[in-house]
Write a protein that holds these residues in place. Sequence first.
Motif, PDB file in Angstrom:
ATOM      1  N   ILE A 188    -126.134  28.233  -6.921  1.00 34.97           N
ATOM      2  CA  ILE A 188    -126.597  26.956  -7.147  1.00 34.97           C
ATOM      3  C   ILE A 188    -126.762  26.753  -9.210  1.00 34.97           C
ATOM      4  O   ILE A 188    -126.627  27.025  -9.948  1.00 34.97           O
ATOM      5  CB  ILE A 188    -128.643  27.014  -7.655  1.00 34.97           C
ATOM      6  N   LYS A 189    -126.848  25.336  -8.909  1.00 39.99           N
ATOM      7  CA  LYS A 189    -126.194  24.636  -9.775  1.00 39.99           C
ATOM      8  C   LYS A 189    -126.644  23.678 -10.521  1.00 39.99           C
ATOM      9  O   LYS A 189    -127.506  22.930  -9.769  1.00 39.99           O
ATOM     10  CB  LYS A 189    -124.842  24.548 -10.444  1.00 39.99           C
ATOM     11  N   LYS A 190    -126.814  23.058 -11.595  1.00 37.77           N
ATOM     12  CA  LYS A 190    -127.962  21.949 -12.365  1.00 37.77           C
ATOM     13  C   LYS A 190    -126.606  21.024 -10.902  1.00 37.77           C
ATOM     14  O   LYS A 190    -125.687  20.603 -11.070  1.00 37.77           O
ATOM     15  CB  LYS A 190    -127.391  21.618 -13.665  1.00 37.77           C
ATOM     16  N   GLY A 191    -127.497  19.877 -10.863  1.00 31.89           N
ATOM     17  CA  GLY A 191    -127.601  19.327  -9.729  1.00 31.89           C
ATOM     18  C   GLY A 191    -128.018  19.355  -8.751  1.00 31.89           C
ATOM     19  O   GLY A 191    -127.485  17.696  -7.620  1.00 31.89           O
ATOM     20  N   ASP A 192    -128.520  20.364  -7.914  1.00 31.05           N
ATOM     21  CA  ASP A 192    -127.839  20.798  -6.370  1.00 31.05           C
ATOM     22  C   ASP A 192    -129.283  20.256  -6.032  1.00 31.05           C
ATOM     23  O   ASP A 192    -130.689  20.050  -6.371  1.00 31.05           O
ATOM     24  CB  ASP A 192    -127.441  21.523  -6.198  1.00 31.05           C
ATOM     25  N   VAL A 224    -129.693  24.913   0.182  1.00 30.21           N
ATOM     26  CA  VAL A 224    -128.802  23.965  -0.046  1.00 30.21           C
ATOM     27  C   VAL A 224    -128.713  23.273   0.544  1.00 30.21           C
ATOM     28  O   VAL A 224    -128.313  23.509   1.061  1.00 30.21           O
ATOM     29  CB  VAL A 224    -128.008  25.010  -1.732  1.00 30.21           C
ATOM     30  N   VAL A 225    -128.990  21.913   0.044  1.00 30.22           N
ATOM     31  CA  VAL A 225    -128.952  20.756   0.709  1.00 30.22           C
ATOM     32  C   VAL A 225    -127.514  20.242   0.920  1.00 30.22           C
ATOM     33  O   VAL A 225    -127.207  19.955  -0.286  1.00 30.22           O
ATOM     34  CB  VAL A 225    -129.858  19.940   1.255  1.00 30.22           C
ATOM     35  N   PRO A 226    -126.429  20.056   1.731  1.00 28.13           N
ATOM     36  CA  PRO A 226    -125.296  19.153   0.965  1.00 28.13           C
ATOM     37  C   PRO A 226    -126.096  17.939   0.336  1.00 28.13           C
ATOM     38  O   PRO A 226    -126.865  17.517   1.047  1.00 28.13           O
ATOM     39  CB  PRO A 226    -124.641  18.800   2.643  1.00 28.13           C
ATOM     40  N   PRO A 227    -124.823  17.143  -0.806  1.00 27.96           N
ATOM     41  CA  PRO A 227    -125.151  15.890  -1.359  1.00 27.96           C
ATOM     42  C   PRO A 227    -125.032  14.991   0.645  1.00 27.96           C
ATOM     43  O   PRO A 227    -124.451  15.084   1.489  1.00 27.96           O
ATOM     44  CB  PRO A 227    -123.882  16.171  -1.886  1.00 27.96           C
ATOM     45  N   LEU A 228    -125.948  13.664   0.577  1.00 27.96           N
ATOM     46  CA  LEU A 228    -126.240  13.184   1.122  1.00 27.96           C
ATOM     47  C   LEU A 228    -125.122  12.669   1.707  1.00 27.96           C
ATOM     48  O   LEU A 228    -124.394  11.256   2.903  1.00 27.96           O
ATOM     49  CB  LEU A 228    -126.863  11.821   0.363  1.00 27.96           C
TER      50      LEU A 228
END
Length: 112
Positions: free
Chosen positions: A57-61, A101-105
């Motif tokens: 996990i990183k910032k912005g996830d 962790v949800v993938p980007p939209l």
Amino acid sequence: MTSQLLFTLAQAAAAGDAPPAWMQFLPLVAMVGVFWFLILRPQMKRQKELQNKIGGIKKGDQVLTGGGFLAKVLKVDEHYVDLELGPNVKVKALKSTIADVVPPLGSSAAND
């Protein structure tokens, strides 16, 4: 005396036809093997994948918490994650409470 000797020999012959004792445990061993390969092994694989996701996990996830909240990651520590649930709504959560962790939209689903 002869009938008693014949009776003893008949019992010994009948006992010789019985399968070895270890053959009785063979179905139990087979059930444990099936249980391992169909239930335990896939579960351990999924858990390892989740641990790798949480470790990366990183910032912005965007993450899904154990409580069902979708949140954006603001900061990541060793044990804690600062999350933004909405505008001006920030919380600190344990990393272990993150469910996924949800993938980007912008990305499409695999079955589209």
